[in-house]
Design an enzyme around this catalytic site. Sequence first.
Site, PDB file in Angstrom:
ATOM      1  N   MET A  11      10.363  25.359   0.783  1.00 24.16           N
ATOM      2  CA  MET A  11       9.553  24.419   0.006  1.00 24.16           C
ATOM      3  C   MET A  11      10.413  23.493  -0.861  1.00 24.16           C
ATOM      4  O   MET A  11      10.164  22.289  -0.942  1.00 24.16           O
ATOM      5  CB  MET A  11       8.552  25.190  -0.873  1.00 24.16           C
ATOM      6  CG  MET A  11       7.529  24.292  -1.545  1.00 24.16           C
ATOM      7  SD  MET A  11       6.379  25.176  -2.601  1.00 24.16           S
ATOM      8  CE  MET A  11       5.352  26.027  -1.420  1.00 24.16           C
ATOM      9  N   LYS A  21       0.847  -1.200   0.000  1.00 20.58           N
ATOM     10  CA  LYS A  21       0.000   0.000   0.000  1.00 20.58           C
ATOM     11  C   LYS A  21       0.880   1.246   0.000  1.00 20.58           C
ATOM     12  O   LYS A  21       2.078   1.165   0.302  1.00 20.58           O
ATOM     13  CB  LYS A  21      -0.913  -0.021   1.227  1.00 20.58           C
ATOM     14  CG  LYS A  21      -0.168   0.017   2.553  1.00 20.58           C
ATOM     15  CD  LYS A  21      -1.096  -0.311   3.721  1.00 20.58           C
ATOM     16  CE  LYS A  21      -0.338  -0.271   5.038  1.00 20.58           C
ATOM     17  NZ  LYS A  21      -1.100  -0.862   6.148  1.00 20.58           N
ATOM     18  N   ARG A  81     -10.763  -0.562  14.766  1.00 17.39           N
ATOM     19  CA  ARG A  81     -10.788   0.098  13.466  1.00 17.39           C
ATOM     20  C   ARG A  81     -11.872  -0.628  12.670  1.00 17.39           C
ATOM     21  O   ARG A  81     -12.985  -0.720  13.156  1.00 17.39           O
ATOM     22  CB  ARG A  81      -9.386   0.058  12.831  1.00 17.39           C
ATOM     23  CG  ARG A  81      -9.201   1.032  11.682  1.00 17.39           C
ATOM     24  CD  ARG A  81      -7.746   1.182  11.246  1.00 17.39           C
ATOM     25  NE  ARG A  81      -7.163  -0.064  10.721  1.00 17.39           N
ATOM     26  CZ  ARG A  81      -5.925  -0.155  10.230  1.00 17.39           C
ATOM     27  NH1 ARG A  81      -5.142   0.916  10.187  1.00 17.39           N
ATOM     28  NH2 ARG A  81      -5.453  -1.297   9.781  1.00 17.39           N
ATOM     29  N   TYR A 115      13.989  32.023   5.975  1.00 14.48           N
ATOM     30  CA  TYR A 115      12.688  32.574   6.381  1.00 14.48           C
ATOM     31  C   TYR A 115      12.607  32.746   7.895  1.00 14.48           C
ATOM     32  O   TYR A 115      13.058  31.863   8.651  1.00 14.48           O
ATOM     33  CB  TYR A 115      11.563  31.620   5.972  1.00 14.48           C
ATOM     34  CG  TYR A 115      11.231  31.620   4.501  1.00 14.48           C
ATOM     35  CD1 TYR A 115      10.805  32.778   3.850  1.00 14.48           C
ATOM     36  CD2 TYR A 115      11.311  30.433   3.775  1.00 14.48           C
ATOM     37  CE1 TYR A 115      10.475  32.742   2.499  1.00 14.48           C
ATOM     38  CE2 TYR A 115      10.988  30.405   2.421  1.00 14.48           C
ATOM     39  CZ  TYR A 115      10.568  31.562   1.790  1.00 14.48           C
ATOM     40  OH  TYR A 115      10.243  31.529   0.464  1.00 14.48           O
TER      41      TYR A 115
HETATM   42  C1  LIG Z   1      -0.319  -1.836   6.894  1.00 10.62           C
HETATM   43  C2  LIG Z   1      -0.916  -3.116   7.266  1.00 10.62           C
HETATM   44  C3  LIG Z   1      -0.103  -4.242   7.440  1.00 10.62           C
HETATM   45  C4  LIG Z   1       1.401  -4.191   7.411  1.00 10.62           C
HETATM   46  O1  LIG Z   1       1.884  -3.749   8.649  1.00 10.62           O
HETATM   47  P1  LIG Z   1       3.444  -3.668   8.943  1.00 10.62           P
HETATM   48  O2  LIG Z   1       3.534  -3.220  10.345  1.00 10.62           O
HETATM   49  O3  LIG Z   1       3.991  -2.672   7.985  1.00 10.62           O
HETATM   50  O4  LIG Z   1       3.986  -5.028   8.693  1.00 10.62           O
HETATM   51  C5  LIG Z   1      -0.728  -5.448   7.669  1.00 10.62           C
HETATM   52  N1  LIG Z   1      -2.072  -5.537   7.754  1.00 10.62           N
HETATM   53  C6  LIG Z   1      -2.880  -4.464   7.622  1.00 10.62           C
HETATM   54  C7  LIG Z   1      -4.350  -4.638   7.744  1.00 10.62           C
HETATM   55  C8  LIG Z   1      -2.325  -3.217   7.393  1.00 10.62           C
HETATM   56  O5  LIG Z   1      -3.121  -2.152   7.287  1.00 10.62           O
END
Ligand SMILES: *Cc1c(COP(=O)(O)O)cnc(C)c1O
Length: 386
Positions: A318, A43, A137, A270
């Site tokens: 920036m 992701k 969650r 700045y």
């Molecule tokens: C991001 C995520 C992971 C990976 O977690 P790490 O700590 O980076 O290994 C696994 N499962 C879910 C549901 C996640 O959102």
Amino acid sequence: MEIRINQVEKRSWVEVDVAQLRKNYRIYKSHLNDDSQIMAVIKADAYGHGDVMVAKMLAEEGCRMFAVSNIDEAVGLRNAGIEGEILILGYSSVKYAKTMKFLDLTQAIVSEEYADTLAAAGFRNKCQFAIDTGMNRIGLDADNPDECERIIRKYSSSLDINGLFTHLCVADSNANDDKEFTLGQLRKFDGIASMVKDLNLPFLHCLNSAGGLYYQNQCENNSIVRLGIVLYGLKPDATNAIPEGIKSPLKWMSVVSMVKDVSVGESLGYGRTFKVEKPMRIAIVTTGYADGFDRHLSNKGFVLLHGQKAPVVGRICMDQTLVDVSHINDVKMGDRATLLGVDGEIEYNADDMAQELGTIGYEVLCNISKRVQRFYKINDLMVMSD
Ligand SMILES: *Cc1c(COP(=O)(O)O)cnc(C)c1O
């Protein structure tokens, strides 16, 4: 005519050492049970490393399962020819049900309401139920296992359910009550999985990077590990030990645009936050907060130049940053500065920068912005990201 600049000599760029990434994957896998498989969590553009390149490399390593956060990431991977299981971990509008079906994507079910809406879309989408075992969650509430069972069974024909998963929220902690909590999460998940055993769901998983390292043999459903941060060579928590040989494959580079001497009484940048109190030599480095170089590192962080630390002086701008090079010989226009990575004896990775910032390495990596082009070192060649 399209003109593309593909030399590795940008204003600000990232180099990913693909051999190191591969090594991280292999080392982590060697710490798992023989029958375990890895679902690579790619992701957020593979935590800033570039999801397509990472997925392709992992596919060569035999990885057949990937997890992303949203439909756009999943579509990008399919468009790039990535095969196998792609699980979308977070919410997607059911407007995408047809697209998900067409691209053979697996959607996480966040709630009963969501299951109902997705089932009503009528595509019998491939999906996995998220089970909330304590993080609060997404997912069905594991404290009500009968309800979980009822809901899973209810949709077992209108949806193509191929698994269940939960997420651990303190698997990276060494505190006793956190360990108890994690064991409780695992017990709840295993319990629900066993209640629907007759459905023969192939994907039952609960371990993240930390879970795979520290809880692998403390749960029943341990044959799939969702590997994220450790693949990228960082620690789930700064206090963790990760296996020998796993390292960050990422270098973040920039260059010096000019060098100048400043005298007592002058101010820098700045807000004039840095007052010059002794004659100094400063260099301007061509990376700023729009590249993801966090402005909280103003008057605090550093870059590496000629194998030495050059402290940030004044506020990070920036697109540019002023650094003190008074103690470093012969700094000149065009010299390379290292924001993350190894230079000489010094190794400074996203976890180290995160310590400085009071955050986690994950965030530092994800904040390296899109305009910082990613290059890949493959067999000593630098390759562009697309
Ligand atoms: C991001 C995520 C992971 C990976 O977690 P790490 O700590 O980076 O290994 C696994 N499962 C879910 C549901 C996640 O959102």
